[in-house]
Design a protein around this motif. Sequence first.
Motif, PDB file in Angstrom:
ATOM      1  N   GLU B  78       0.793  -1.256  -0.315  1.00 50.67           N
ATOM      2  CA  GLU B  78       0.541   0.217  -0.290  1.00 50.67           C
ATOM      3  C   GLU B  78       1.062   1.538   0.094  1.00 50.67           C
ATOM      4  OE1 GLU B  78      -2.294  -0.350   3.218  1.00 50.67           O
ATOM      5  OE2 GLU B  78      -3.505  -1.075   2.601  1.00 50.67           O
ATOM      6  N   GLU B  79       1.763   1.421   0.650  1.00 49.23           N
ATOM      7  CA  GLU B  79       3.027   2.519   0.695  1.00 49.23           C
ATOM      8  C   GLU B  79       3.854   2.742   0.121  1.00 49.23           C
ATOM      9  OE1 GLU B  79       4.548   3.107   4.683  1.00 49.23           O
ATOM     10  OE2 GLU B  79       3.409   1.599   5.809  1.00 49.23           O
ATOM     11  N   PRO B  83       1.863   3.013  -4.852  1.00 44.14           N
ATOM     12  CA  PRO B  83       1.979   4.414  -5.555  1.00 44.14           C
ATOM     13  C   PRO B  83       2.918   4.053  -7.157  1.00 44.14           C
ATOM     14  CG  PRO B  83       2.282   4.675  -3.280  1.00 44.14           C
ATOM     15  CD  PRO B  83       1.603   2.716  -3.575  1.00 44.14           C
ATOM     16  N   GLN B  86       0.997   3.519 -10.529  1.00 45.28           N
ATOM     17  CA  GLN B  86      -0.007   4.200 -10.736  1.00 45.28           C
ATOM     18  C   GLN B  86       1.036   5.245 -11.465  1.00 45.28           C
ATOM     19  OE1 GLN B  86      -2.704   4.601  -9.081  1.00 45.28           O
ATOM     20  NE2 GLN B  86      -3.493   5.833  -7.545  1.00 45.28           N
ATOM     21  N   GLY B 100       9.641   6.223  -3.194  1.00 48.82           N
ATOM     22  CA  GLY B 100       8.711   5.912  -2.306  1.00 48.82           C
ATOM     23  C   GLY B 100       9.963   4.381  -1.283  1.00 48.82           C
TER      24      GLY B 100
END
Lengths: 215, 215
Positions: B78-79, B83, B86, B100
């Motif tokens: 998720e973290e 992202p 995306q 990230g």
Amino acid sequence: MVTGMGRAAARLSHGERTRREILDVAVQLGATEGLEGLTIGRLADAVGLSKGGTYAHFGSKLSLQLATVETALTQFQEEVVAPALQHPPGVEQLRAFTDGYFAYLERRRDRGGCFFTAAALEFDDRPGEVRDALRAAVEARDAVIKGALGAAVEAKELPRTTDVDQLAFEVAALCVGANVGHQLLRQSDALERARRALDARLQQLSYAALERRRK
Amino acid sequence: MVTGMGRAAARLSHGERTRREILDVAVQLGATEGLEGLTIGRLADAVGLSKGGTYAHFGSKLSLQLATVETALTQFQEEVVAPALQHPPGVEQLRAFTDGYFAYLERRRDRGGCFFTAAALEFDDRPGEVRDALRAAVEARDAVIKGALGAAVEAKELPRTTDVDQLAFEVAALCVGANVGHQLLRQSDALERARRALDARLQQLSYAALERRRK
DNA sequence: TGACAAAACAAACGACCGTGCGATATCCAT
DNA sequence: ATGGATATCGCACGGTCGTTTGTTTTGTCA
């Protein structure tokens, strides 16, 4: 009187010999089970002594852990660092060091891999003397890398503009990356990949230097 | 009859909520104290429950460890992973992932650093379900890297001749190298160095591609 | 050989580990 | 409101941990 234990007098006292045997086993067990998971009882069994007898050599678990780190460091200096320092400073010495380190990894594949990488990541969040000792050991390793790289720049094997600290970081990263690939993922080509990456990086720098010189 | 616990029926049962609270704490404690050093009693204290009540949610320590790994993996997906995905596949996605990941490292500096690096090196010599789960998690991370790199080649952002597996190894090495520098050695510039190394490597490849195309 | 120090042993301690279990408290459907 | 499932608690167990202590073995020198 005075038994002559002037520290350097007795060649190797009985106690000192078994102490070293214990520590040799401790380095192995510590690399596989972790420095904290290493238990005095199991250590005693592995070396064939009683728990109390083993414990008496150190007096506390902390002292045992510190002695184990020190022993592992001595072994590493003898097995990897010293042979590398035999080579002339510069790129050749760096390669000697990394190759020696990769051979060290290969030898220890079934004995827990690199003692310091394992222990360092175990203790990186646990303040205390053990972490300090491990940090010093890792920094000593990095100093060897930086030394070889600095000499390489000085000998014009690498461009004068080389960022030695940056390059040393990358070399250290390749070492620990090789460790993970080799030890956890069991990639048969992890060491070879690390070697190749180092080659490419050094060649890139030399090439850039040539280009720059050509103008 | 049939309490309607058809798994997706109840929004969030009372038990499930506390179970997640326990696991959130377990991920943190596990990253700092190790997955084996993580103790059910201390975990219960940290979350404010009784030992028995905490234990009842899992039934065995192995089960707790596996659930903890799974939770950490979900958080990481998720973290960091989601992202990154995306962004359009290719070099940009790779940078999104590494950036990230570095942000993830920074967030967790005082909470044990990267859960997987720590746990993976702890269990790399301990056969069992936990090691298998960790290995799978690390390989999933590598798959993300390889996916982005493969797309970059396909989009001609990197030369057709790029050895994706080799480059993925190097990227993974930079990630774990950044971890060690950031977490153990407390180098303030470790993440920046890793970023710079990645930049240089990608630029080198693009440059080589240009050179080759020019001929 | 006998005395004395060094080394190893066996046993025990309090603490904490993972685990099991019966009693209690809490929640939800009726 | 109440009954039954669910969740939590409190306690106890056998085992192992690091550490301490007293005794016995081993090694060494006069």
